[in-house]
Scaffold this motif. Structure first.
Motif, PDB file in Angstrom:
ATOM      1  N   GLN A 112      37.977  26.007  72.156  1.00 12.82           N
ATOM      2  CA  GLN A 112      38.113  26.284  73.530  1.00 12.82           C
ATOM      3  C   GLN A 112      36.736  26.469  73.990  1.00 12.82           C
ATOM      4  OE1 GLN A 112      40.880  25.489  75.567  1.00 12.82           O
ATOM      5  NE2 GLN A 112      39.060  25.505  77.048  1.00 12.82           N
ATOM      6  N   GLU A 129      31.984  21.291  79.404  1.00  8.39           N
ATOM      7  CA  GLU A 129      32.523  20.701  80.567  1.00  8.39           C
ATOM      8  C   GLU A 129      31.875  21.441  81.719  1.00  8.39           C
ATOM      9  OE1 GLU A 129      36.648  21.357  80.320  1.00  8.39           O
ATOM     10  OE2 GLU A 129      37.207  19.816  78.975  1.00  8.39           O
ATOM     11  N   HIS A 130      31.175  22.394  81.519  1.00 13.36           N
ATOM     12  CA  HIS A 130      30.650  23.428  82.960  1.00 13.36           C
ATOM     13  C   HIS A 130      29.283  23.513  82.611  1.00 13.36           C
ATOM     14  CE1 HIS A 130      34.702  24.185  84.219  1.00 13.36           C
ATOM     15  NE2 HIS A 130      35.051  24.198  82.910  1.00 13.36           N
ATOM     16  N   PRO A 149      43.508  28.818  79.228  1.00 11.51           N
ATOM     17  CA  PRO A 149      42.336  28.240  79.201  1.00 11.51           C
ATOM     18  C   PRO A 149      42.062  27.599  80.509  1.00 11.51           C
ATOM     19  CG  PRO A 149      43.378  27.808  77.265  1.00 11.51           C
ATOM     20  CD  PRO A 149      44.538  28.399  78.174  1.00 11.51           C
ATOM     21  N   ASP A 150      42.989  26.747  81.329  1.00 10.84           N
ATOM     22  CA  ASP A 150      42.586  26.370  82.429  1.00 10.84           C
ATOM     23  C   ASP A 150      42.189  27.176  83.715  1.00 10.84           C
ATOM     24  OD1 ASP A 150      45.255  27.296  82.506  1.00 10.84           O
ATOM     25  OD2 ASP A 150      46.107  25.493  83.844  1.00 10.84           O
ATOM     26  N   ARG A 151      42.794  28.592  83.666  1.00 11.37           N
ATOM     27  CA  ARG A 151      42.332  29.365  84.594  1.00 11.37           C
ATOM     28  C   ARG A 151      41.064  29.767  84.272  1.00 11.37           C
ATOM     29  NH1 ARG A 151      46.552  32.641  86.828  1.00 11.37           N
ATOM     30  NH2 ARG A 151      44.916  33.355  87.995  1.00 11.37           N
ATOM     31  N   SER A 178      38.681  28.104  83.039  1.00  9.16           N
ATOM     32  CA  SER A 178      37.934  26.923  83.750  1.00  9.16           C
ATOM     33  C   SER A 178      37.788  27.018  85.012  1.00  9.16           C
ATOM     34  CB  SER A 178      38.689  25.450  83.384  1.00  9.16           C
ATOM     35  OG  SER A 178      38.647  25.304  81.810  1.00  9.16           O
ATOM     36  N   GLY A 179      39.046  27.151  85.919  1.00  9.49           N
ATOM     37  CA  GLY A 179      38.718  27.411  87.247  1.00  9.49           C
ATOM     38  C   GLY A 179      37.830  28.243  87.707  1.00  9.49           C
ATOM     39  N   SER A 214      34.559  26.998  87.476  1.00  9.13           N
ATOM     40  CA  SER A 214      34.194  26.013  88.607  1.00  9.13           C
ATOM     41  C   SER A 214      33.932  26.603  89.717  1.00  9.13           C
ATOM     42  CB  SER A 214      35.108  24.953  88.575  1.00  9.13           C
ATOM     43  OG  SER A 214      35.247  24.328  87.157  1.00  9.13           O
ATOM     44  N   ARG A 221      34.578  23.535  74.443  1.00 10.06           N
ATOM     45  CA  ARG A 221      34.931  22.729  75.537  1.00 10.06           C
ATOM     46  C   ARG A 221      34.456  23.179  76.647  1.00 10.06           C
ATOM     47  NH1 ARG A 221      40.385  22.885  74.628  1.00 10.06           N
ATOM     48  NH2 ARG A 221      40.285  21.385  72.916  1.00 10.06           N
ATOM     49  N   TRP A 222      34.484  24.588  76.992  1.00 16.14           N
ATOM     50  CA  TRP A 222      33.971  25.015  78.219  1.00 16.14           C
ATOM     51  C   TRP A 222      32.433  24.932  78.464  1.00 16.14           C
ATOM     52  CZ3 TRP A 222      37.078  30.016  76.889  1.00 16.14           C
ATOM     53  CH2 TRP A 222      38.133  29.837  77.540  1.00 16.14           C
TER      54      TRP A 222
END
Length: 587
Positions: A406, A413-414, A577-579, A581-582, A585, A409-410
């Motif tokens: 994970q 992606e960022h 994990p998606d939080r 990512s938020g 971002s 992945r971050w």
């Protein structure tokens, strides 16, 4: 050719000569009587008269089971009459019979229908009109019975203490559950604390004499103070049991346990040695209808374990709620490894924030168990169990893999500075697996740079490390992985020792930070301790993370002290994990 005449067999002679049959009956050394259809004596021989201490003629006309003949009562009389009514063939029963002097005899009484054994009429005294239909014989088996009882006693008693052993104890438990006059049963199940050391150092002879002395004190406790003759048994080794067969309630059982503890507190003088032992006692008391021998012992065994776990030299009463909790723990422990294989776990991530700029620097990976029946379980419910049974190794390996995947992945992606991910490692993972190889493999598979992985170990696990753990920490550090000490301040707090360990970060335990909540409850000592720890850590080149930051005032004071990063509900609870990512971002 005519040969010599063969002698006529005795039974033919007796069959053909009624007087001879009568003489043989009367002179037989085997006690016998002829009975009519109603069970009354038609004739009795001298041997039966001698056995019963009376003239056999006086028995005629009396019922064989009456007080003046066989003196049967209760179940013995019922068995005898049932056999007499049957008359289908010979029947044998063991009966206890009283002699004329009142002394009891154990006898084997046989009833044989005469129609099945004789063709002619059996003998009858002159003038007696009743027709005999049954032959009664009585064998004196008192000596045989006594020998059997002696053998049973040896088989059912402990040779060292002469107390009932496990086999007899369970017999008595079963009988008490069926026949208790109060409908309740109690048990004190005890184990001697310190006996094994005495047995190992002074030998089995002294150990056996000590067990015998303990048995005598326990027996005194079971019969003293109006407690009434409770059964005391040695179940094996240094385990004893006191059974309250007609329990009057919990208080009686706990009073007995108190008496046992008090009795064993006094030293024992054995072969010139003054010895001291204590006892841990599990106490169970319940309705007979609500338990079984196995259930009672399982509860007692569990409660004895609690008594030892609570500190020994005490008694502990069975607690259904505590037992339910234990059963749940056992169930969770048994399901841990299969749960890893079934993919029942997930990882959430709690932000680690820079105190100087409130910027997200990293995350701590926190595992959750999505149990099929119990729902979402937090780490404190299962991590200690996993550490105990070894499931922490496959579980920790899975969390490490998931967290690194994970984090990579971050990173991909960022834009901006990448997050480091902090993963907890149990000391058992270092001993029971090749942690260095596991970390190297995961980093290679996921592509995560080693400097973005932080491994957290507890202070007590790291301090004093030597051999394999220390070498593993050094190898990981050489690889570029950050090593952090979690919950710092709860164990050794030996900062000087940290200079010899490959540690890069400290995480201050939340107990220090909680004193920073408000100025109203300010404890100057807390701030002094934290400030000193931070300054010393910085001098050693370590960064410091404060855990359990729950408010702005705490964060501000920690920033002023110089703490590097903070983590807690003030910033965020553990997130999916998606939080995270938020947050990266800016959402």
């Amino acid at each position: 050719m005519n040969g010599p005449q063969t002698a006529t067999p005795d039974y033919l002679t007796l069959r053909d000569h009624p007087r001879a049959r009568a003489a043989a009956f009367d002179s037989s050394p085997l006690p016998m009587a002829l009975l009519d259809r109603s069970g009354r004596v038609v004739a009795a021989n001298h041997a039966l008269g001698r056995l019963l201490g009376t003239d056999p003629a006086t028995l005629t006309g009396r019922a064989a089971d009456s007080p003046s003949v066989l003196r049967l009562d209760g179940r013995a009389r019922d068995d005898y009459r049932a056999a007499l009514r049957g008359r289908t063939g010979p029947t044998r029963h063991i009966h206890r019979v009283k002699q004329g002097d009142g002394n009891p005899l154990w006898t084997e009484v046989t009833l044989t229908p005469l129609s099945a054994t004789a063709d002619a009429e059996p003998p009858a005294p002159a003038g007696e009109a009743a027709t005999p239909t049954t032959l009664l014989t009585v064998h004196d088996i008192t000596e045989r019975r006594s020998l059997q009882e002696q053998l049973r006693h040896l088989r059912m008693h402990d040779p060292v203490t002469r107390l009932p052993n496990r086999a007899l104890f369970f017999e008595r438990v079963a009988a008490a559950l069926a026949d208790s006059t109060t409908g309740r049963i109690g048990l004190c199940y005890l184990d001697l604390d310190g006996f094994q050391a005495i047995n190992d150092t002074l030998g089995h002879r002294v150990g056996d004499r000590l067990l015998d002395a303990v048995a005598r004190r326990l027996t005194h406790c079971a019969t003293d103070g109006g407690t009434g003759g409770h059964l005391v048994a040695r179940l094996g080794g240094d385990e004893f049991a006191l059974l309250l067969e007609d329990s009057t309630g919990t208080e009686q059982a706990t009073d007995l346990a108190d008496a046992v503890l008090a009795a064993l507190q006094r030293p024992f003088d054995i072969d010139g040695h003054r010895l001291a032992v204590s006892a841990s006692i599990g106490v169970v008391e319940r309705r007979c209808s609500e338990t079984s021998p196995t259930g009672l012992m399982q509860a007692a065994d569990t409660t004895l374990y609690w008594a030892k776990d609570d500190g020994k030299a005490r008694w502990t009463l069975f607690d259904p709620e505590r037992n339910a909790h234990r059963m749940t723990r056992q169930s969770l422990s048994a399901r841990l490894r299969p749960a890893v294989e079934r993919g029942e776990f997930l990882v959430e991530y709690q932000p680690i924030v820079g105190l100087a700029d409130d910027r997200l620097r990293g995350v701590e990976a926190l595992v959750r168990w999505m149990h099929p029946e119990l729902g979402r379980l937090s780490p404190d419910r299962f991590i200690p169990l996993a550490e105990d049974n070894g499931a922490i190794v496959p579980l920790g390996r899975w969390v490490l893999t998931e967290a690194c995947r994970q984090a990579r992945r971050w990173q991909l992606e960022h834009d901006g500075p990448p997050l480091f991910v902090s993963v907890n490692v149990a000391v058992r993972q270092v001993w029971d697996s090749d942690l260095v190889r596991d970390v190297a493999r995961v980093l290679a598979e996921t592509g995560l740079p080693a400097e973005l992985l932080q491994l957290e170990l507890t202070e007590s696990a790291v301090m004093g490390s030597a051999g394999q753990p220390l070498q593993a920490l050094q190898d990981l550090s050489d690889m570029g992985v950050r090593i952090a000490i979690d919950d710092f301040g709860t164990g050794y707090s030996n900062l000087a020792y940290l200079s010899r360990l490959p540690v890069r970060a400290l995480k201050l335990d939340g107990t220090f930070v909680r004193g920073f909540r408000t100025a109203r409850h300010l404890n100057p000592a807390d701030e002094t301790i934290v400030s000193s720890l931070v300054q010393l850590a910085h001098k050693l080149g370590l960064t410091v993370t404060a855990e359990c930051v729950e408010g702005q005032s705490q964060a501000e004071r920690l920033r002023r002290i110089g703490c590097d990063t903070g983590q807690g509900w003030h910033y965020a609870r553990p997130l999916a994990p998606d939080r995270i990512s938020g947050l990266l971002s800016g959402d």
